[in-house]
Structure formats: structure tokens, C-alpha cells
Design a protein around this motif. Structure first.
Motif, PDB file in Angstrom:
ATOM      1  N   UNK A 119       7.749  55.244 163.635  1.00  0.00           N
ATOM      2  CA  UNK A 119       8.982  55.668 162.451  1.00  0.00           C
ATOM      3  C   UNK A 119      10.056  57.024 162.331  1.00  0.00           C
ATOM      4  N   UNK A 120      10.967  57.067 162.313  1.00  0.00           N
ATOM      5  CA  UNK A 120      12.155  58.093 162.610  1.00  0.00           C
ATOM      6  C   UNK A 120      12.996  58.410 161.374  1.00  0.00           C
ATOM      7  N   UNK A 121      13.453  59.694 161.545  1.00  0.00           N
ATOM      8  CA  UNK A 121      14.190  59.774 160.580  1.00  0.00           C
ATOM      9  C   UNK A 121      15.054  58.826 160.816  1.00  0.00           C
ATOM     10  N   UNK A 122      15.442  58.721 158.275  1.00  0.00           N
ATOM     11  CA  UNK A 122      15.755  58.045 157.680  1.00  0.00           C
ATOM     12  C   UNK A 122      17.142  58.609 157.028  1.00  0.00           C
ATOM     13  N   UNK A 123      19.077  59.042 157.801  1.00  0.00           N
ATOM     14  CA  UNK A 123      19.855  60.082 157.204  1.00  0.00           C
ATOM     15  C   UNK A 123      19.962  58.508 155.560  1.00  0.00           C
ATOM     16  N   UNK A 124      19.820  57.335 155.474  1.00  0.00           N
ATOM     17  CA  UNK A 124      20.522  57.382 154.205  1.00  0.00           C
ATOM     18  C   UNK A 124      19.180  56.130 153.485  1.00  0.00           C
ATOM     19  N   UNK A 125      18.187  56.376 153.960  1.00  0.00           N
ATOM     20  CA  UNK A 125      16.729  56.014 153.655  1.00  0.00           C
ATOM     21  C   UNK A 125      16.144  56.356 151.974  1.00  0.00           C
ATOM     22  N   UNK A 126      16.709  57.439 151.619  1.00  0.00           N
ATOM     23  CA  UNK A 126      17.219  57.697 149.986  1.00  0.00           C
ATOM     24  C   UNK A 126      17.729  58.294 149.816  1.00  0.00           C
ATOM     25  N   UNK A 161      17.655  74.604 165.324  1.00  0.00           N
ATOM     26  CA  UNK A 161      16.855  74.993 166.923  1.00  0.00           C
ATOM     27  C   UNK A 161      15.269  74.482 166.773  1.00  0.00           C
ATOM     28  N   UNK A 162      14.316  75.184 165.729  1.00  0.00           N
ATOM     29  CA  UNK A 162      13.151  75.436 166.286  1.00  0.00           C
ATOM     30  C   UNK A 162      12.571  73.717 166.184  1.00  0.00           C
ATOM     31  N   UNK A 163      13.088  73.886 164.826  1.00  0.00           N
ATOM     32  CA  UNK A 163      12.001  72.404 164.050  1.00  0.00           C
ATOM     33  C   UNK A 163      12.832  71.088 165.189  1.00  0.00           C
ATOM     34  N   UNK A 164      13.652  71.008 165.912  1.00  0.00           N
ATOM     35  CA  UNK A 164      14.162  69.814 166.415  1.00  0.00           C
ATOM     36  C   UNK A 164      13.765  70.264 167.568  1.00  0.00           C
ATOM     37  N   UNK A 165      12.984  71.035 168.693  1.00  0.00           N
ATOM     38  CA  UNK A 165      12.423  71.146 169.408  1.00  0.00           C
ATOM     39  C   UNK A 165      10.999  71.129 169.254  1.00  0.00           C
ATOM     40  N   UNK A 166      10.196  71.708 167.756  1.00  0.00           N
ATOM     41  CA  UNK A 166       8.761  71.261 167.767  1.00  0.00           C
ATOM     42  C   UNK A 166       9.096  70.007 167.251  1.00  0.00           C
ATOM     43  N   UNK A 167       9.590  69.098 166.603  1.00  0.00           N
ATOM     44  CA  UNK A 167      10.380  67.373 166.498  1.00  0.00           C
ATOM     45  C   UNK A 167       9.683  66.955 168.155  1.00  0.00           C
TER      46      UNK A 167
END
Length: 106
Positions: free
Chosen positions: A20-27, A93-99
Motif C-alpha cells: 500500500x502506498x499513498x495515492x494522490x488521486x484516490x479521493x 521533511x520530518x514526516x517524510x523521514x519517519x515515513x
């Protein structure tokens, strides 16, 4: 003996490979939400600058009036407003790092 019978009767469940990956056009509305988050970050940075200016003035008044309590509160306000600006600026940047850290956990 009973354990062997149960083990033979119950099939072994193997976890599936879930990807499962983030989906930019899912919603609908993702672009609007991204715009809203950007606007909130801008407001947070503006408020951090305002808090820094007010805290610096309080610090100056406290130092010049020989009021250590007021000067101390001004110093703490300066530190907190600077920390708020750093956290706001580094949020993405913090969110991307922890992701990325979370993606390496298996």
C-alpha cells in the motif's frame, strides 16, 4: 498427539504480500487539502514571527526595567517561537523521514 491432529487439520495461514502506498488521486479534494495545509503552514510561520517579536519586546522591557521574571518569560517566548518556526518549516521533511523509517520496518 492432539496437537499433531489439530496442526494437520488446520491449514497454515501465510500472510500475503501487502503493498500500500499513498495515492494522490484516490479521493476527491486531495489537491484542496494540500493547499489548505500549505496555507496553515504559512499562517503558523507568520504567527511564529509575531510571537518572536512580542517575546523580544517583553524580554527587552524586562531587562531594562530590572524585572527578571518578565525578562525570563521573554527569553522563553523567544525560544518557543523559534522552535515553533523550526518545527513548522521542517514538518514535511520530518514526516517524510519517519515515513521512510516506517517503510523499512518489517
Amino acid at each position: 498427539m492432539l496437537h499433531e491432529i489439530i496442526s494437520a487439520a488446520v491449514p497454515v495461514l501465510v500472510p500475503l504480500n501487502i503493498d500500500v502506498t499513498p495515492n494522490d488521486d484516490g479521493l476527491p479534494g486531495i489537491a484542496a487539502l494540500r493547499s489548505i495545509v500549505g496555507a496553515v503552514m504559512t499562517i503558523a510561520l507568520i504567527l511564529s514571527v509575531l510571537a518572536l517579536l512580542i517575546s523580544a519586546v517583553v524580554w527587552g522591557f524586562g531587562a531594562n526595567s530590572s524585572n527578571p521574571t518578565l525578562a525570563s518569560r521573554g527569553k522563553i517566548g523567544v525560544l518557543i517561537s523559534c522552535a515553533a518556526a523550526v518545527i513548522t518549516g521542517a514538518a514535511v521533511t520530518l514526516i517524510q523521514f519517519f515515513w521512510n523509517v516506517g517503510q523499512t520496518v518489517s
